[in-house]
Motif scaffolding. Structure first.
Motif, PDB file in Angstrom:
ATOM      1  N   GLU A 138       0.819  -1.214   0.000  1.00 22.61           N
ATOM      2  CA  GLU A 138       0.000   0.000   0.000  1.00 22.61           C
ATOM      3  C   GLU A 138       0.854   1.265   0.000  1.00 22.61           C
ATOM      4  OE1 GLU A 138      -2.600   0.013   3.340  1.00 22.61           O
ATOM      5  OE2 GLU A 138      -3.819  -1.673   2.647  1.00 22.61           O
ATOM      6  N   ILE A 139       1.921   1.278   0.799  1.00 19.99           N
ATOM      7  CA  ILE A 139       2.666   2.513   1.041  1.00 19.99           C
ATOM      8  C   ILE A 139       3.799   2.718   0.043  1.00 19.99           C
ATOM      9  CG2 ILE A 139       4.174   3.677   2.720  1.00 19.99           C
ATOM     10  CD1 ILE A 139       2.371   2.469   4.915  1.00 19.99           C
ATOM     11  N   THR A 140       4.507   1.655  -0.305  1.00 14.45           N
ATOM     12  CA  THR A 140       5.667   1.810  -1.194  1.00 14.45           C
ATOM     13  C   THR A 140       5.410   1.305  -2.609  1.00 14.45           C
ATOM     14  OG1 THR A 140       6.664  -0.360  -0.725  1.00 14.45           O
ATOM     15  CG2 THR A 140       7.140   1.435   0.823  1.00 14.45           C
ATOM     16  N   GLY A 141       4.330   0.542  -2.782  1.00 16.89           N
ATOM     17  CA  GLY A 141       4.033  -0.005  -4.105  1.00 16.89           C
ATOM     18  C   GLY A 141       4.861  -1.214  -4.473  1.00 16.89           C
ATOM     19  N   GLY A 142       5.567  -1.802  -3.512  1.00 14.99           N
ATOM     20  CA  GLY A 142       6.383  -2.988  -3.782  1.00 14.99           C
ATOM     21  C   GLY A 142       6.478  -3.882  -2.571  1.00 14.99           C
ATOM     22  N   LEU A 143       7.230  -4.978  -2.717  1.00 21.49           N
ATOM     23  CA  LEU A 143       7.418  -5.932  -1.632  1.00 21.49           C
ATOM     24  C   LEU A 143       8.901  -6.255  -1.505  1.00 21.49           C
ATOM     25  CD1 LEU A 143       4.536  -8.522  -2.272  1.00 21.49           C
ATOM     26  CD2 LEU A 143       4.619  -6.783  -0.487  1.00 21.49           C
ATOM     27  N   SER A 144       9.351  -6.452  -0.281  1.00 14.43           N
ATOM     28  CA  SER A 144      10.735  -6.880  -0.046  1.00 14.43           C
ATOM     29  C   SER A 144      10.722  -8.131   0.809  1.00 14.43           C
ATOM     30  CB  SER A 144      11.528  -5.765   0.641  1.00 14.43           C
ATOM     31  OG  SER A 144      10.920  -5.396   1.860  1.00 14.43           O
ATOM     32  N   ARG A 190      13.004 -11.100  17.996  1.00 13.53           N
ATOM     33  CA  ARG A 190      14.398 -10.693  18.214  1.00 13.53           C
ATOM     34  C   ARG A 190      15.016 -11.527  19.329  1.00 13.53           C
ATOM     35  NH1 ARG A 190      17.615  -6.091  17.196  1.00 13.53           N
ATOM     36  NH2 ARG A 190      19.177  -5.683  18.790  1.00 13.53           N
ATOM     37  N   ALA A 191      14.243 -11.758  20.405  1.00 14.63           N
ATOM     38  CA  ALA A 191      14.746 -12.568  21.522  1.00 14.63           C
ATOM     39  C   ALA A 191      15.001 -14.010  21.102  1.00 14.63           C
ATOM     40  CB  ALA A 191      13.760 -12.519  22.688  1.00 14.63           C
ATOM     41  N   MET A 192      14.273 -14.493  20.085  1.00 16.01           N
ATOM     42  CA  MET A 192      14.470 -15.854  19.569  1.00 16.01           C
ATOM     43  C   MET A 192      15.653 -15.938  18.615  1.00 16.01           C
ATOM     44  SD  MET A 192      10.611 -16.837  18.418  1.00 16.01           S
ATOM     45  CE  MET A 192       9.195 -16.390  19.402  1.00 16.01           C
ATOM     46  N   GLY A 193      16.155 -14.803  18.136  1.00 18.64           N
ATOM     47  CA  GLY A 193      17.188 -14.815  17.105  1.00 18.64           C
ATOM     48  C   GLY A 193      16.619 -15.109  15.732  1.00 18.64           C
ATOM     49  N   GLU A 194      15.309 -14.851  15.530  1.00 18.11           N
ATOM     50  CA  GLU A 194      14.636 -15.208  14.282  1.00 18.11           C
ATOM     51  C   GLU A 194      14.216 -13.988  13.464  1.00 18.11           C
ATOM     52  OE1 GLU A 194      14.211 -18.078  12.842  1.00 18.11           O
ATOM     53  OE2 GLU A 194      15.018 -19.357  14.426  1.00 18.11           O
ATOM     54  N   THR A 195      14.903 -12.866  13.630  1.00 15.45           N
ATOM     55  CA  THR A 195      14.610 -11.711  12.783  1.00 15.45           C
ATOM     56  C   THR A 195      15.254 -11.900  11.405  1.00 15.45           C
ATOM     57  OG1 THR A 195      16.438 -10.610  13.931  1.00 15.45           O
ATOM     58  CG2 THR A 195      14.211 -10.035  14.627  1.00 15.45           C
ATOM     59  N   ASN A 196      14.952 -10.988  10.513  1.00 19.80           N
ATOM     60  CA  ASN A 196      15.278 -11.135   9.095  1.00 19.80           C
ATOM     61  C   ASN A 196      16.782 -11.287   8.851  1.00 19.80           C
ATOM     62  OD1 ASN A 196      15.296 -11.083   6.306  1.00 19.80           O
ATOM     63  ND2 ASN A 196      14.035  -9.249   6.130  1.00 19.80           N
ATOM     64  N   ALA A 197      17.170 -12.442   8.281  1.00 18.06           N
ATOM     65  CA  ALA A 197      18.563 -12.663   7.885  1.00 18.06           C
ATOM     66  C   ALA A 197      18.636 -13.122   6.431  1.00 18.06           C
ATOM     67  CB  ALA A 197      19.210 -13.708   8.801  1.00 18.06           C
ATOM     68  N   LEU A 198      17.649 -12.734   5.634  1.00 14.34           N
ATOM     69  CA  LEU A 198      17.633 -13.106   4.226  1.00 14.34           C
ATOM     70  C   LEU A 198      18.690 -12.330   3.449  1.00 14.34           C
ATOM     71  CD1 LEU A 198      13.778 -13.204   3.704  1.00 14.34           C
ATOM     72  CD2 LEU A 198      15.325 -15.168   3.638  1.00 14.34           C
ATOM     73  N   ARG A 201      17.253  -9.204   1.710  1.00 15.20           N
ATOM     74  CA  ARG A 201      16.467  -8.283   2.543  1.00 15.20           C
ATOM     75  C   ARG A 201      16.855  -6.826   2.263  1.00 15.20           C
ATOM     76  NH1 ARG A 201      20.910  -9.677   5.214  1.00 15.20           N
ATOM     77  NH2 ARG A 201      21.913  -8.201   6.629  1.00 15.20           N
ATOM     78  N   LEU A 202      16.005  -5.908   2.686  1.00 17.25           N
ATOM     79  CA  LEU A 202      16.355  -4.494   2.643  1.00 17.25           C
ATOM     80  C   LEU A 202      17.566  -4.243   3.538  1.00 17.25           C
ATOM     81  CD1 LEU A 202      12.947  -2.563   2.895  1.00 17.25           C
ATOM     82  CD2 LEU A 202      14.514  -2.589   0.948  1.00 17.25           C
ATOM     83  N   ARG A 203      18.518  -3.479   3.076  1.00 15.36           N
ATOM     84  CA  ARG A 203      19.705  -3.191   3.881  1.00 15.36           C
ATOM     85  C   ARG A 203      19.580  -1.846   4.604  1.00 15.36           C
ATOM     86  NH1 ARG A 203      23.553  -7.389   3.337  1.00 15.36           N
ATOM     87  NH2 ARG A 203      22.450  -8.974   2.115  1.00 15.36           N
ATOM     88  N   ARG A 204      18.364  -1.381   4.761  1.00 16.83           N
ATOM     89  CA  ARG A 204      18.106  -0.169   5.538  1.00 16.83           C
ATOM     90  C   ARG A 204      16.887  -0.431   6.422  1.00 16.83           C
ATOM     91  NH1 ARG A 204      16.224   0.641   0.354  1.00 16.83           N
ATOM     92  NH2 ARG A 204      14.001   1.190   0.180  1.00 16.83           N
ATOM     93  N   PRO A 205      16.706   0.329   7.488  1.00 19.49           N
ATOM     94  CA  PRO A 205      15.557   0.107   8.373  1.00 19.49           C
ATOM     95  C   PRO A 205      14.234   0.271   7.625  1.00 19.49           C
ATOM     96  CG  PRO A 205      17.166   1.538   9.424  1.00 19.49           C
ATOM     97  CD  PRO A 205      17.615   1.380   8.008  1.00 19.49           C
ATOM     98  N   THR A 206      13.267  -0.565   7.969  1.00 20.27           N
ATOM     99  CA  THR A 206      11.933  -0.454   7.381  1.00 20.27           C
ATOM    100  C   THR A 206      11.312   0.884   7.771  1.00 20.27           C
ATOM    101  OG1 THR A 206      11.620  -2.839   7.469  1.00 20.27           O
ATOM    102  CG2 THR A 206       9.639  -1.499   7.294  1.00 20.27           C
ATOM    103  N   ARG A 207      10.652   1.503   6.823  1.00 22.34           N
ATOM    104  CA  ARG A 207      10.020   2.787   7.084  1.00 22.34           C
ATOM    105  C   ARG A 207       9.030   2.686   8.240  1.00 22.34           C
ATOM    106  NH1 ARG A 207       8.060   5.205   1.336  1.00 22.34           N
ATOM    107  NH2 ARG A 207       6.528   6.101   2.784  1.00 22.34           N
ATOM    108  N   ARG A 208       9.013   3.701   9.071  1.00 21.91           N
ATOM    109  CA  ARG A 208       8.155   3.706  10.252  1.00 21.91           C
ATOM    110  C   ARG A 208       6.674   3.624   9.871  1.00 21.91           C
ATOM    111  NH1 ARG A 208       8.285   4.798  15.580  1.00 21.91           N
ATOM    112  NH2 ARG A 208       6.501   5.860  16.511  1.00 21.91           N
ATOM    113  N   ASP A 209       6.286   4.333   8.794  1.00 18.36           N
ATOM    114  CA  ASP A 209       4.867   4.306   8.413  1.00 18.36           C
ATOM    115  C   ASP A 209       4.436   2.921   7.931  1.00 18.36           C
ATOM    116  OD1 ASP A 209       6.443   4.532   6.147  1.00 18.36           O
ATOM    117  OD2 ASP A 209       5.198   6.039   5.161  1.00 18.36           O
ATOM    118  N   VAL A 210       5.371   2.153   7.346  1.00 14.02           N
ATOM    119  CA  VAL A 210       5.061   0.778   6.945  1.00 14.02           C
ATOM    120  C   VAL A 210       4.814  -0.085   8.183  1.00 14.02           C
ATOM    121  CG1 VAL A 210       5.959  -1.316   5.856  1.00 14.02           C
ATOM    122  CG2 VAL A 210       6.293   0.900   4.758  1.00 14.02           C
ATOM    123  N   LEU A 211       5.675   0.026   9.179  1.00  9.24           N
ATOM    124  CA  LEU A 211       5.516  -0.760  10.404  1.00  9.24           C
ATOM    125  C   LEU A 211       4.235  -0.398  11.144  1.00  9.24           C
ATOM    126  CD1 LEU A 211       9.188  -0.773  11.766  1.00  9.24           C
ATOM    127  CD2 LEU A 211       7.958  -2.659  10.669  1.00  9.24           C
TER     128      LEU A 211
END
Length: 272
Positions: A138-144, A190-198, A201-211
């Motif tokens: 909706e916000i960026t017009g794409g998917l990562s 994050r506590a599980m160690g299961e955050t994005n490691a693809l 993946r985007l190499r910058r923080p996800t936009r706040r409005d997307v989150l």
């Protein structure tokens, strides 16, 4: 010669695991360990040369006494034919080549040795995946890429067969965990160690409005009785290193008894 596509950024995965909270973030590993131990008691066999493949050696060390513990690297540090039990512990979903991982485990087994794996299946975090995808679209017009792709249970038995294991079985144990908010879920990941490691993946923080939009969608779509659910689909796979002592399938057409006789039923012939 084609090279295997790179799914996981191993450096990022190791970093995420190093940040994991071993005191509060390992509840899924604890649930998997309990299930694995129950399944081993049902096998009714003693294992004297076990090995465990895991990214969390301190957590899984208690499963089987005196097990050899090796990391879930691309090349497993296992000796061929050295083990009567190999457990692959909640790391297969990060493997670039899951079939290759299972083949390496099978080669490490002696004849009639047991392979047992637990991994996350395709329904895992489907709520989070859906809301993040909708918000970003909706916000960026794409998917990562945000959540590692995970196999469906119908595919898992085929993986075991492709790896050359006998008597393959795969089944699912879904767990539903509830949280106060999507932010609490993300903190737990994050506590599980299961955050994005693809790798992609985007190499910058996800936009706040997307989150923020994703969190609102999560609440609107899935909240029940003031809490939001998160599905963790744990798939358990077992297979045996081939041995002549195991039951063998009969050759098609070699049956010596009719099904109707075995069931004590009358046979009705179909019209020509």
């Amino acid at each position: 010669m084609q090279t295997q596509p790179k799914l996981t950024d191993r450096k990022a995965l190791m970093r995420n695991r190093a940040r994991a909270d071993h005191a509060k973030g390992m509840f899924l590993h604890d649930a998997a360990i309990e299930e694995v131990q129950d399944r081993l008691t049902l096998v009714n066999r003693g294992f004297t040369r076990p090995a465990i493949v895991t990214g969390y050696p301190d957590v899984w060390r208690k499963v089987v006494p005196n097990a050899v513990i090796v990391p879930d690297a691309d090349l497993l540090d296992l000796q061929e034919g050295a083990h009567d039990l190999v457990i692959h512990a909640l790391g297969l979903h990060w493997a670039d080549d899951p079939v290759g991982q299972i083949i390496q485990c099978r080669r490490a087994l002696c004849a009639d040795g047991l392979f047992l794996a637990v991994t996350f299946g395709g329904q895992t975090l489907h709520e989070l995946r859906a809301t993040l995808a909708q918000a970003e679209s909706e916000i960026t017009g794409g998917l990562s890429p945000r959540v590692v792709p995970m196999g469906e249970i119908r595919d898992m038995g085929a993986l075991l067969q492709r790896a050359g294991l006998a008597l393959p079985v795969a089944d699912s144990v879904p767990l539903k965990v509830t949280y106060e908010s999507p932010w609490a879920l993300m903190k737990d990941l994050r506590a599980m160690g299961e955050t994005n490691a693809l790798e992609q993946r985007l190499r910058r923080p996800t936009r706040r409005d997307v989150l923020i939009r994703a969190a609102n969608l999560y609440v609107e779509t899935f909240m029940d009785n003031g809490r939001i659910p998160a599905t963790f689909d744990m798939i358990f796979m077992t297979g045996w290193s081939p041995d002549d002592s195991q039951p063998q399938p009969l050759r098609p057409g070699s049956a010596s008894t009719r099904l109707a006789d075995a069931l004590g039923a009358s046979e009705i012939k179909l019209p020509k």
